[in-house]
Write a protein that holds these residues in place. Structure first.
Motif, mmCIF file in Angstrom:
data_model
loop_
_atom_site.group_PDB
_atom_site.id
_atom_site.type_symbol
_atom_site.label_atom_id
_atom_site.label_comp_id
_atom_site.label_asym_id
_atom_site.label_seq_id
_atom_site.Cartn_x
_atom_site.Cartn_y
_atom_site.Cartn_z
ATOM 1 N N VAL A 399 -5.633 7.321 -4.154
ATOM 2 C CA VAL A 399 -4.539 8.223 -3.755
ATOM 3 C C VAL A 399 -3.255 7.678 -4.382
ATOM 4 C CG1 VAL A 399 -5.703 8.812 -1.591
ATOM 5 C CG2 VAL A 399 -3.972 7.014 -1.601
ATOM 6 N N ALA A 400 -2.168 8.457 -4.280
ATOM 7 C CA ALA A 400 -0.935 8.033 -4.973
ATOM 8 C C ALA A 400 -0.005 7.285 -4.025
ATOM 9 C CB ALA A 400 -0.216 9.258 -5.534
ATOM 10 N N PRO A 401 0.599 6.208 -4.517
ATOM 11 C CA PRO A 401 1.575 5.499 -3.688
ATOM 12 C C PRO A 401 2.839 6.337 -3.515
ATOM 13 C CG PRO A 401 1.552 4.597 -5.914
ATOM 14 C CD PRO A 401 0.456 5.628 -5.861
ATOM 15 N N GLY A 402 3.359 6.361 -2.306
ATOM 16 C CA GLY A 402 4.596 7.104 -2.060
ATOM 17 C C GLY A 402 5.748 6.575 -2.891
ATOM 18 N N ALA A 403 5.663 5.302 -3.300
ATOM 19 C CA ALA A 403 6.768 4.674 -4.040
ATOM 20 C C ALA A 403 7.155 5.480 -5.277
ATOM 21 C CB ALA A 403 6.383 3.256 -4.440
ATOM 22 N N LEU A 404 6.184 6.186 -5.891
ATOM 23 C CA LEU A 404 6.499 6.984 -7.072
ATOM 24 C C LEU A 404 7.426 8.141 -6.730
ATOM 25 C CD1 LEU A 404 2.996 7.320 -8.790
ATOM 26 C CD2 LEU A 404 4.941 5.961 -9.580
#
Ligand SMILES: Cc1ncc(COP(=O)(O)O)c(C=O)c1O
Length: 446
Positions: A399-404
């Motif tokens: 899944v994608a890190p929210g940091a992006l």
């Protein structure tokens, strides 16, 4: 930083060129840390001011980002072509990849029949004088937008939403100007803002869209443009509600110092009504891309707005790229006119909705609150992105890190549900619950 890469140079220009070259050759990868200013200055025998100037120049061009104690790093998508085939590393084999924020290609309308239809109907090749916005496409777009309450007298066509937004920002703002963007928001937009040398001001978002107080604070801080995602906000799925639209219109009314941009990228896929802000400010634009419902490879968006704004965008395009190929415009028009395609898009919208709500409900069953009112993503606030991301990867899910997507907002993960099979949802929810709350004894203890 990559242990192999040695930054070189004795002037700010040489040092920044050396770092840019490292990014181009992929010796410096997205996310790689650069040495602290003083350390670099000592290593190169230059003054700290020289090293700091080099970093500043790279920051202004969106190649690096400086984030407090995390130091200076290469941006996730620096605006420099890299020799690596893709800046984004491929997902490890065997992982179910829910990190990409893309529509499910299996649910996009097939183009073959329409391409054949265009070929059969093709007349004389189109030269320079006849090119530009296809009148039939403009008429069809106006009808579609008017049905949603968007005034579309002035209209042009761009190469997708981001191309339109770039042209809008370029036409109204100058490097160093502040632009209010949703936080969390679309990672590509944050990269574009950085690449244009603009300063992002984050506006917090809830399920109903940007917070009124956040927009007010951004205006007070001098934002010259505000970008709002109408529906299927990436990453949270927020959709601007009727009430929020009313409040925002009241706040923005008459602000002649602000360019208002709306991004209605999910449009036919959103399954929630549009509540536009269009026209609340004298300078405004509304951009509707065909990427998500009809296919990202079409590279077409329709851009409407006030006369000055649309004329600037169209006029600037005319002295540069010119126009979006009429071949592509004809293809979009053919897709819009085909009821079978409308049926496929509607089926995709229903499928995304079932997957999204299915996952949100399954997570709720584990006591987890996730967001996703519309679109193809689910946004899950977590305490620690890295540990949950790692545990999920170990369980077979990417899944994608929210940091992006974040500027100052709290940690979270983005799960793209577009390709998720409904049968996979219970397993995914279970894995997320375990990753968020590891069983006692699992992992490290103090
Ligand atoms: C918020 C948002 N806007 C627009 C788009 C589509 O952009 P484009 O039309 O440039 O393909 C996307 C695609 O992911 C998006 O997430």
């Amino acid at each position: 930083m990559s242990a192999r890469y040695q930054v070189a140079g004795t002037t700010a220009a040489e040092i920044s060129a050396s770092i840019e070259s490292g990014i181009r050759s992929a010796a410096l990868a997205p996310g790689d840390a650069l040495p602290p200013v003083r350390e670099l200055a000592a290593r190169l025998a230059v003054s700290p001011a020289t090293a700091a100037r080099a970093y500043q120049e790279l920051r202004q061009r969106g190649l690096v980002v400086t984030a407090g104690r995390h130091g200076t790093r290469v941006r996730p998508r620096p605006p420099v072509a890299s020799r690596r085939s893709a800046l984004r590393p491929p997902t490890a084999p065997g992982l179910r990849d829910l990190s990409r924020g893309e529509p499910d290609v299996r649910l996009l309308p097939p183009l073959g029949a329409h391409l054949a239809g265009l070929a059969a109907a093709a007349g004389e090749p189109v030269g320079y004088p006849a090119a530009g916005v296809l009148p039939e496409l403009a008429e069809a777009a106006r009808e579609r937008l008017a049905a949603d309450g968007v005034p579309a007298t002035e209209l042009t066509v761009t190469g997708g939403a981001l191309d339109g937004i770039e042209r809008l920002l370029g036409a109204h703002l100058r490097p160093g100007d502040a632009v209010a963007v949703e936080d969390p928001g679309w990672a590509n937009l944050l990269d574009l803002v950085a690449a244009l040398g603009l300063r992002p001001i984050g506006v917090p978002v809830d399920d109903d869209g940007p917070l009124v107080a956040g927009v007010g604070a951004a205006l007070a801080a001098g934002a010259r443009a505000l970008i709002v995602t109408s529906r299927a906000q990436n990453p949270t799925g927020a959709a601007v509600s009727a009430e929020r639209a009313g409040e925002l219109r009241a706040l923005l009314a008459g602000r002649s110092d602000l360019l208002l941009i709306e991004d209605d990228h999910a449009a036919e896929l959103a399954r929630v009504p549009l509540h536009p802000l269009a026209g609340a400010t004298p300078a405004w634009a509304f951009v509707r891309s065909v990427s998500k419902p009809f296919g990202p490879d079409l590279r077409v968006a329709v851009l409407v707005g006030d006369e000055t704004t649309v004329a600037r965008v169209a006029g600037r395009a005319r002295v540069g790229a010119g126009w979006v190929s009429t071949v592509l415009q004809r293809l979009v028009l053919a897709l819009w006119r085909d009821p079978a395609v409308a049926g496929l898009v509607d089926r995709a919208a229903g499928s995304y909705e079932r997957r999204r709500t299915g996952l949100i409900d399954a997570l709720a069953g584990h006591g987890l609150v996730a967001h996703g009112r519309s679109g193809i993503n689910v946004w899950l606030p977590v305490d620690d992105e890295t540990s949950v991301l790692t545990a999920l990867r170990d369980a077979g899910w990417a899944v994608a890190p929210g940091a992006l997507h974040r500027i100052a907002g709290p940690p979270a993960l983005r799960i793209t549900v577009s390709s998720l099979d409904e049968a996979e949802i219970p397993d995914l929810a279970e894995a997320v619950a375990r990753a968020v709350r590891p069983a006692p004894g699992a992992g490290f203890t103090a």
